[in-house]
Write an enzyme that holds these catalytic residues in place. Sequence first.
Site, mmCIF file in Angstrom:
data_model
loop_
_atom_site.group_PDB
_atom_site.id
_atom_site.type_symbol
_atom_site.label_atom_id
_atom_site.label_comp_id
_atom_site.label_asym_id
_atom_site.label_seq_id
_atom_site.Cartn_x
_atom_site.Cartn_y
_atom_site.Cartn_z
ATOM 1 N N ASP A 8 0.881 -1.160 0.000
ATOM 2 C CA ASP A 8 0.000 0.000 0.000
ATOM 3 C C ASP A 8 0.924 1.217 0.000
ATOM 4 O O ASP A 8 2.136 1.084 -0.239
ATOM 5 C CB ASP A 8 -0.993 -0.044 1.176
ATOM 6 C CG ASP A 8 -0.345 0.223 2.528
ATOM 7 O OD1 ASP A 8 0.900 0.314 2.596
ATOM 8 O OD2 ASP A 8 -1.074 0.335 3.524
ATOM 9 N N CYS A 65 3.219 -3.140 3.886
ATOM 10 C CA CYS A 65 2.381 -2.002 4.282
ATOM 11 C C CYS A 65 3.130 -1.278 5.399
ATOM 12 O O CYS A 65 4.334 -1.480 5.574
ATOM 13 C CB CYS A 65 0.974 -2.436 4.675
ATOM 14 S SG CYS A 65 0.817 -3.484 6.132
ATOM 15 N N THR A 67 3.036 -1.568 8.678
ATOM 16 C CA THR A 67 3.527 -2.503 9.692
ATOM 17 C C THR A 67 3.710 -3.925 9.174
ATOM 18 O O THR A 67 4.433 -4.717 9.779
ATOM 19 C CB THR A 67 2.524 -2.605 10.849
ATOM 20 O OG1 THR A 67 1.266 -3.023 10.289
ATOM 21 C CG2 THR A 67 2.363 -1.272 11.568
ATOM 22 N N HIS A 98 9.195 -23.852 9.548
ATOM 23 C CA HIS A 98 8.173 -24.465 10.401
ATOM 24 C C HIS A 98 6.749 -24.305 9.870
ATOM 25 O O HIS A 98 5.918 -25.195 10.070
ATOM 26 C CB HIS A 98 8.213 -23.843 11.808
ATOM 27 C CG HIS A 98 9.408 -24.273 12.606
ATOM 28 N ND1 HIS A 98 9.464 -24.162 13.980
ATOM 29 C CD2 HIS A 98 10.597 -24.807 12.225
ATOM 30 C CE1 HIS A 98 10.634 -24.616 14.417
ATOM 31 N NE2 HIS A 98 11.347 -25.000 13.362
ATOM 32 N N HIS A 133 6.517 -30.717 11.119
ATOM 33 C CA HIS A 133 5.946 -29.428 10.736
ATOM 34 C C HIS A 133 4.838 -29.616 9.694
ATOM 35 O O HIS A 133 3.866 -28.865 9.668
ATOM 36 C CB HIS A 133 7.033 -28.502 10.196
ATOM 37 C CG HIS A 133 8.159 -28.297 11.169
ATOM 38 N ND1 HIS A 133 7.964 -27.757 12.432
ATOM 39 C CD2 HIS A 133 9.472 -28.603 11.087
ATOM 40 C CE1 HIS A 133 9.125 -27.710 13.068
ATOM 41 N NE2 HIS A 133 10.051 -28.224 12.286
HETATM 42 C C1 RB5 Z 1 -1.990 2.674 6.359
HETATM 43 O O1 RB5 Z 1 -1.940 3.917 6.949
HETATM 44 C C2 RB5 Z 1 -1.631 1.596 7.370
HETATM 45 O O2 RB5 Z 1 -2.725 1.357 8.173
HETATM 46 C C3 RB5 Z 1 -1.181 0.353 6.653
HETATM 47 O O3 RB5 Z 1 -0.061 0.640 5.874
HETATM 48 C C4 RB5 Z 1 -0.799 -0.841 7.501
HETATM 49 O O4 RB5 Z 1 0.190 -0.508 8.422
HETATM 50 C C5 RB5 Z 1 -1.895 -1.597 8.090
HETATM 51 O O5 RB5 Z 1 -1.702 -2.594 8.783
#
Ligand code: RB5
Length: 145
Positions: A8, A65, A67, A98, A133
């Site tokens: 994203d 993304c 995180t 695993h 596994h």
């Molecule tokens: C977008 O702002 C953010 O929510 C997305 O990149 C991600 O971290 C979601 O888990």
Amino acid sequence: MRISIASDHGGFEQKQQLASHLEGKGLGVVDRGPATEESVDYPDFAKLVCEDIQSGEADLGILVCGTGIGMAIAANKMAGIRAANATCVQFAHLAREHNDANVLTLSGRFVAPSDNEAIVDEFISTPFGGDRHARRVGKIMALEG
Ligand code: RB5
């Protein structure tokens, strides 16, 4: 090996860099977007990469993304997908050995590009361990119903 990759806006820059990194290694790369840093919804892009795994168009998927968490949650809703969010090389290794993870999700905001490159390299080069596994992964897949 063929790898499908998407992000994203939070992972766009690192997605671009990782796609080049993989191409530089001579791997086939399917870039499912986005093409710009404009704000988008990560589940739309998770879906595209997971469909490549489901169809056999790609062997492994990478989703970036902010995180890596939202991408993992979205990807794991799709049949046959085992997505793992890795923030260190050891997690990438174990996700393959695993868990037979077929999708790696990454943080574009909290993990440095060079660290994500190392995480990707570990993920694509580590085989599934099989044996005990395989029994456990079989039980995970049976949870899909
Ligand atoms: C977008 O702002 C953010 O929510 C997305 O990149 C991600 O971290 C979601 O888990």
